[in-house]
Design an enzyme around this catalytic site. Structure first.
Site, PDB file in Angstrom:
ATOM      1  N   SER A   1      66.585  27.761  14.079  1.00  0.00           N
ATOM      2  CA  SER A   1      65.500  27.274  14.917  1.00  0.00           C
ATOM      3  C   SER A   1      65.584  25.750  14.911  1.00  0.00           C
ATOM      4  CB  SER A   1      64.134  27.712  14.387  1.00  0.00           C
ATOM      5  OG  SER A   1      63.098  27.242  15.243  1.00  0.00           O
TER       6      SER A   1
ATOM      7  N   ARG B   1      55.793  15.078  56.413  1.00  0.00           N
ATOM      8  CA  ARG B   1      56.431  15.305  55.119  1.00  0.00           C
ATOM      9  C   ARG B   1      55.715  16.463  54.451  1.00  0.00           C
ATOM     10  NH1 ARG B   1      54.171   9.570  52.874  1.00  0.00           N
ATOM     11  NH2 ARG B   1      51.964  10.088  52.872  1.00  0.00           N
TER      12      ARG B   1
ATOM     13  N   LYS C   1      61.319  10.017  55.180  1.00  0.00           N
ATOM     14  CA  LYS C   1      60.726   9.715  56.477  1.00  0.00           C
ATOM     15  C   LYS C   1      61.769   9.810  57.581  1.00  0.00           C
ATOM     16  CE  LYS C   1      57.511   6.759  56.502  1.00  0.00           C
ATOM     17  NZ  LYS C   1      56.715   5.517  56.352  1.00  0.00           N
TER      18      LYS C   1
ATOM     19  N   HIS D   1      50.794  13.418  13.208  1.00  0.00           N
ATOM     20  CA  HIS D   1      50.125  14.595  12.638  1.00  0.00           C
ATOM     21  C   HIS D   1      48.956  15.038  13.509  1.00  0.00           C
ATOM     22  CE1 HIS D   1      47.103  16.572  10.020  1.00  0.00           C
ATOM     23  NE2 HIS D   1      48.158  17.167   9.502  1.00  0.00           N
TER      24      HIS D   1
ATOM     25  N   GLY E   1      52.397   4.300  50.014  1.00  0.00           N
ATOM     26  CA  GLY E   1      51.784   2.997  49.796  1.00  0.00           C
ATOM     27  C   GLY E   1      52.516   2.095  48.834  1.00  0.00           C
TER      28      GLY E   1
ATOM     29  N   TYR F   1      64.959  31.848  22.570  1.00  0.00           N
ATOM     30  CA  TYR F   1      63.516  31.683  22.759  1.00  0.00           C
ATOM     31  C   TYR F   1      63.114  30.232  22.525  1.00  0.00           C
ATOM     32  CZ  TYR F   1      63.028  31.551  17.655  1.00  0.00           C
ATOM     33  OH  TYR F   1      63.128  31.212  16.332  1.00  0.00           O
TER      34      TYR F   1
ATOM     35  N   MET G   1      55.785   0.971  49.084  1.00  0.00           N
ATOM     36  CA  MET G   1      56.741   0.027  49.668  1.00  0.00           C
ATOM     37  C   MET G   1      56.200  -0.464  51.003  1.00  0.00           C
ATOM     38  SD  MET G   1      60.344   1.753  48.511  1.00  0.00           S
ATOM     39  CE  MET G   1      59.918   3.328  49.230  1.00  0.00           C
TER      40      MET G   1
ATOM     41  N   CYS H   1      61.557  25.177  17.819  1.00  0.00           N
ATOM     42  CA  CYS H   1      60.143  25.202  17.449  1.00  0.00           C
ATOM     43  C   CYS H   1      59.535  23.809  17.399  1.00  0.00           C
ATOM     44  CB  CYS H   1      59.939  25.912  16.117  1.00  0.00           C
ATOM     45  SG  CYS H   1      60.833  25.159  14.739  1.00  0.00           S
TER      46      CYS H   1
ATOM     47  N   ARG I   1      59.773   0.460  58.875  1.00  0.00           N
ATOM     48  CA  ARG I   1      59.076   1.229  57.844  1.00  0.00           C
ATOM     49  C   ARG I   1      60.038   1.670  56.752  1.00  0.00           C
ATOM     50  NH1 ARG I   1      54.121   3.705  59.699  1.00  0.00           N
ATOM     51  NH2 ARG I   1      53.673   3.204  61.867  1.00  0.00           N
TER      52      ARG I   1
END
Length: 902
Positions: free
Chosen positions: A786, A343, A29, A459, A107, A874, A109, A854, A98
């Site tokens: 992997s 903002r 702000k 699982h 909203g 990857y 603070m 993976c 503020r």
């Protein structure tokens, strides 16, 4: 005690001293108020107390040395600019106090308006307003109300009840119908309420009001709602908030005054136009509180066309300057427009993509910046169906949102029943305490899965994400009775056949059918919508930004897929191979009896017979997967089950034998099976006989799988295909384990490929911490690594991933020990260090070592950035997370190079 001020340290900055790039110091702000001031926009004068002052206050409980003097100096300058003095009885200056953190926390603070007003200056304020006593007393009652609630913890409802009583006495429901006498009496009532709860009179010295208000804003950084919001948004807890002290401008001076909010584009859809609300004769909190109905911003043109035209011009200027959607707060005081805040506006996931593409078309940003402004979490939101909650239904229960989406169906408690109903065309939700591999057919048949146990890497969760199924886990309020085909929750019984709706994003469970909206974005990824020609602005934007992400990214993206169907879906979603094909999921249903025979075999002949029956079945499985991913690498993990998943339950089998004895029935077979199960029973199966250990203990098991993989590849190659199998040995902790398996595998590969050449790589999964720490040795025997980050996290932390999320993770999150579950987003400091060590030492030993991941972290946006930075080749993830990984892999390149160009 006060904090010591570092020599020369500056805590307070005039708006003319800052700019939008100083958000760390001035908060969002304050930085934006300074930026608008520098742009020459009509901003009321003021100054900002820095986040550093807040940090000092929070560490000691008091303002740092020198801060009060700096505030006095800047206040004197403000008084000179305004030609008024704070608290002057004849001509008072009032200020607003503020909050304003680096990241927007709307909203969360505190704010206090009209600071400086007291018994002596209220008459002076009325005189300033041309004798408008109603305005003056209205401003005073607002100060006492906000100050009491914010600074002194006076219950807000006490003030609200008093206001309601005053309106009731006047015979109205509108604040504006209260006259000056009503409001004067209300001020007296508010003072009494203040005194009752604080034990002191409302403070009259204006400077005391200011100091207490500043402290209250500092303290609000650690208010419960602010802490919860920061955790949700992953905002660091140590930033602190700045405090903005601004000369008051008044929207409650009469019908020619007012206050409003505006957006330069629709934050819900991204559409261009005029969006906002305006409320005449009101202060800012009236709009937020909703005490009176606002009017659309367009109506301001009829009320005050000059101010309206000026506002639109400023909105256009701000959007061009910030190159983004702007959220604006403004006040009109007797016809004059004042800008109170701007903002970069929060927006929905859909609006984020649409606006980014629009701004590229307008030449305000380039595609790199457009890619930077969206993220994988937003894309994930767009990919899953969602509930339409217009009627705001009350949840029946809540668990852990384990796999996003919205699913509706009849409750069923057994996989077989789920399959039967699904084949009959019914939608079903499979409800279990927890799932196991035997439940897979029912999971596939179901619209969604609901369990009372487990977490995001249980699982149920992992398999559901792999299939793109909605899943809610760990809904521990559910008492699931599978035999009675019902569950109870909070005294309410839900029986098989009853309809429930589950939200895999929020974890909420609803009784009955909640309407569902399908996802156009998924239809695009599946190829049923043409991204080039579509008229849907969202799909067009997603197509454009995804294409740029693919062009920029270095990381490859593969999928975790166990069937040809999963592989084909993953390929449609953009997967460039399979990074994990889990073979244990192929040993279910009718094959389970074969696996039991294999595991419990007492003789070589029994074992060889079971393996011989499994070989053609496995070969057919691999033909299906390799064909679906033809031309792309397919990493097949040799069987890695915790052994208990393939054996009968010890407890249930013991009961069955006991009942048979009681009835005088022949239990010889079950007794033999019980003896074998007891012999192989483990206290902690996840750390027991699984992975490479199982392959070494049961001769021929891995050999059968290797032969099936290679024979499948040869069959496809002879048919003109281009299979690229990679064999991955799981749970290796010592290079000797891998060398033993590799020696046997190489003999089989040489034999099977003698007449048809097929390249087959052999590597391992790095999921045991010791493997990561001895990666240099293991790389001598591995052509690829992997990282199995699910198990690496479990073993690295010493957490049982099936139990801890419901048991105590909620408390760890609440205490701030975790910002997010380490099973959801990779622990870069701990587990990530193991990944880094293994990467560096593995490549030092074998420069051409291929590296991937993976575990479920392969589809987590933050984790993808870490894997890019570490240098993996990857990532692999569930098919439905492939687009997310592709997007984040592109963003990782943009962010690592610091691109922020026009």
């Amino acid at each position: 005690m006060t904090a010591q001020q570092t020599a020369g340290q500056k805590y307070v900055y005039d708006f003319t001293e800052g700019n939008k790039d100083l958000k760390d110091l001035l908060g969002g702000k304050g930085a934006n108020l300074a930026e608008m001031t520098n742009l020459g926009l009509p901003v009321p004068p003021g100054f900002t107390i820095s986040t550093e002052a807040c940090q000092a206050y929070l560490s000691t409980g008091d303002q740092p040395d020198g801060l009060a003097d700096e505030i006095d100096a800047h206040l004197a300058a403000l008084e000179q600019t305004m030609g008024k003095r704070l608290g002057d009885p004849a001509d008072p200056l009032l200020v607003s106090v503020r909050s304003g953190a680096k990241f927007s926390m709307p909203g969360m603070m505190e704010t206090v308006l009209n600071v400086g007003l007291n018994d002596a200056s209220v008459a002076g304020l009325a005189a300033q307003a041309g004798g408008n006593e109603r305005f003056a007393w209205d401003s005073y009652r607002r100060l006492i109300q906000m100050f009491g609630k914010t600074v002194c913890d006076v219950p807000g409802e006490d003030f609200e009840h008093a206001l309601d009583d005053a309106k009731r006495a006047r015979g109205t429901e509108d604040d504006l119908d209260l006259d000056a006498d009503d409001l004067r009496a209300l001020v007296d009532t508010y003072k009494t309420i203040f005194r009752k709860h604080t034990g002191r009179d409302f403070p009259q010295p204006p400077r005391e009001q200011l100091a207490l208000a500043v402290n209250a804003v500092f303290a609000s950084w650690n208010a419960e709602r602010a802490v919860l919001y920061r955790r949700q948004e992953r905002i660091p807890a140590d930033l602190g908030t700045a405090v903005n002290v601004v000369a008051m401008v008044f929207g409650n001076l009469g019908p020619d005054s007012g206050t409003g909010v505006a957006f330069t584009r629709d934050p819900a859809s991204g559409s261009q136009g005029i969006y906002g609300d305006y409320l005449a004769n009101a202060q800012g909190e009236d709009v937020v509180a909703g005490i009176r109905n606002t009017v659309p911003l367009q109506q301001l043109e009829e009320l005050n066309k000059p101010a309206y035209d000026e506002l639109l011009a400023i909105m256009a200027k701000l959007e061009e300057h910030y190159r983004d959607l702007c959220d604006i707060e403004f006040t009109i005081e007797r016809g004059k427009l004042w800008m109170l805040q701007t903002r970069v506006g929060k927006r929905t996931a859909a609006a984020a993509f649409v606006i980014a593409a629009q701004l590229v078309d307008e030449g305000l940003i380039d595609l790199d910046e457009a890619l930077h402004r969206v993220n994988g979490a937003q894309l994930a939101q767009l990919m899953f169906p969602r509930f339409r909650l217009d009627d705001d239904p009350t949840p029946l229960a809540r668990g852990i949102g384990a796999s996003p989406g919205a699913a509706v169906g009849q409750v069923v408690f057994e996989g077989k029943r789920a399959v039967e109903l699904a084949e009959a065309g019914e939608d079903v939700i499979l409800v279990r305490r927890e799932t196991n591999p035997d439940d897979l057919p029912g999971m596939i048949a179901s619209r969604g899965i609901l369990t009372s146990r487990g977490g995001k890497t249980s699982h149920a969760a992992v398999v559901a994400r792999g299939m793109g199924k909605t899943c809610v886990c760990g809904a521990d309020a559910l008492d699931v009775d599978v035999r009675a085909r019902k569950f109870t929750v909070h005294g309410q019984t839900v029986a098989e056949g009853d309809v429930v709706s589950i939200d895999g994003t929020t974890g909420k469970v609803y009784l009955g059918e909640v309407p569902v909206w399908p996802s156009e974005v998924v239809r695009y990824f599946e190829g049923s919508v043409d991204g080039e020609t579509t008229e849907d602005p969202l799909v067009a934007a997603v197509h454009r930004i995804m294409a740029h992400a693919d062009a920029k990214r270095r990381l490859g993206v593969r999928a975790n897929a166990d069937t040809g169907e999963d592989a084909a879906r993953a390929r449609r979603f953009g997967a460039e191979g399979i990074g994990l094909c889990r073979t244990e999921h192929m040993f279910l249903g009718d094959r389970r009896a074969l696996v039991e025979r294999l595991i419990l075999a007492r003789t070589d002949d029994e074992r060889r017979a079971a393996l011989a029956e499994l070989l053609p079945l496995q070969r057919a499985d691999f033909v299906e997967v390799l064909r679906a991913m033809d031309g792309q690498p397919v990493t097949v993990r040799l069987i890695d089950p915790p052994l208990h998943e393939f054996l009968p339950s010890l407890e249930e089998l013991a009961v069955h034998v006991a009942v048979a004895h009681e009835r005088g029935e022949d239990a010889a077979r079950d007794e033999a099976l019980l003896s074998a199960v007891r012999r192989m029973h483990e206290q902690n199966p996840m750390l027991g006989l699984r992975g490479v250990r199982l392959g070494l203990v049961i001769p021929g098991l891995f050999a059968m799988q290797v032969r099936a993989i290679v024979e499948a590849a040869v069959q496809l190659a002879r048919a003109g295909g281009s299979p690229k199998p990679e064999i991955m040995v799981p749970l290796v902790g010592a290079v000797q384990e891998l060398e033993t398996v590799r020696t046997e595998a190489e003999k089989i590969i040489a034999e099977v490929t003698r007449e048809q050449a097929v390249e087959v790589l052999i590597g391992t999964m790095i999921e045991v911490p010791r493997a990561a720490l001895t990666a240099g040795q293991i790389a001598e025997a591995a052509e690829f690594f992997s990282f199995g980050t699910n198990d690496l996290t479990q073993m690295g932390w010493g957490f049982s991933r099936d139990d801890v999320e419901g048991a105590f993770f909620w408390r760890y999150l609440e205490l701030g020990i975790f910002g997010i579950s380490p099973f959801e987003s990779l622990d870069a400091d701990g587990v990530g260090r193991l990944v880094r060590i293994a990467t560096d030492e593995g490549r030092a030993a074998r420069p051409g070592l291929k590296l991937g991941v993976c575990g479920e972290h392969g589809g987590d946006p933050e984790s993808v950035h870490f894997f890019h930075e570490v240098g993996l080749d990857y990532v692999s993830c569930s098919p439905f997370r492939v687009p997310v990984a592709r997007l984040e892999a592109g963003r990782a390149v943009i962010e690592s190079t610091g691109s922020d160009s026009r």
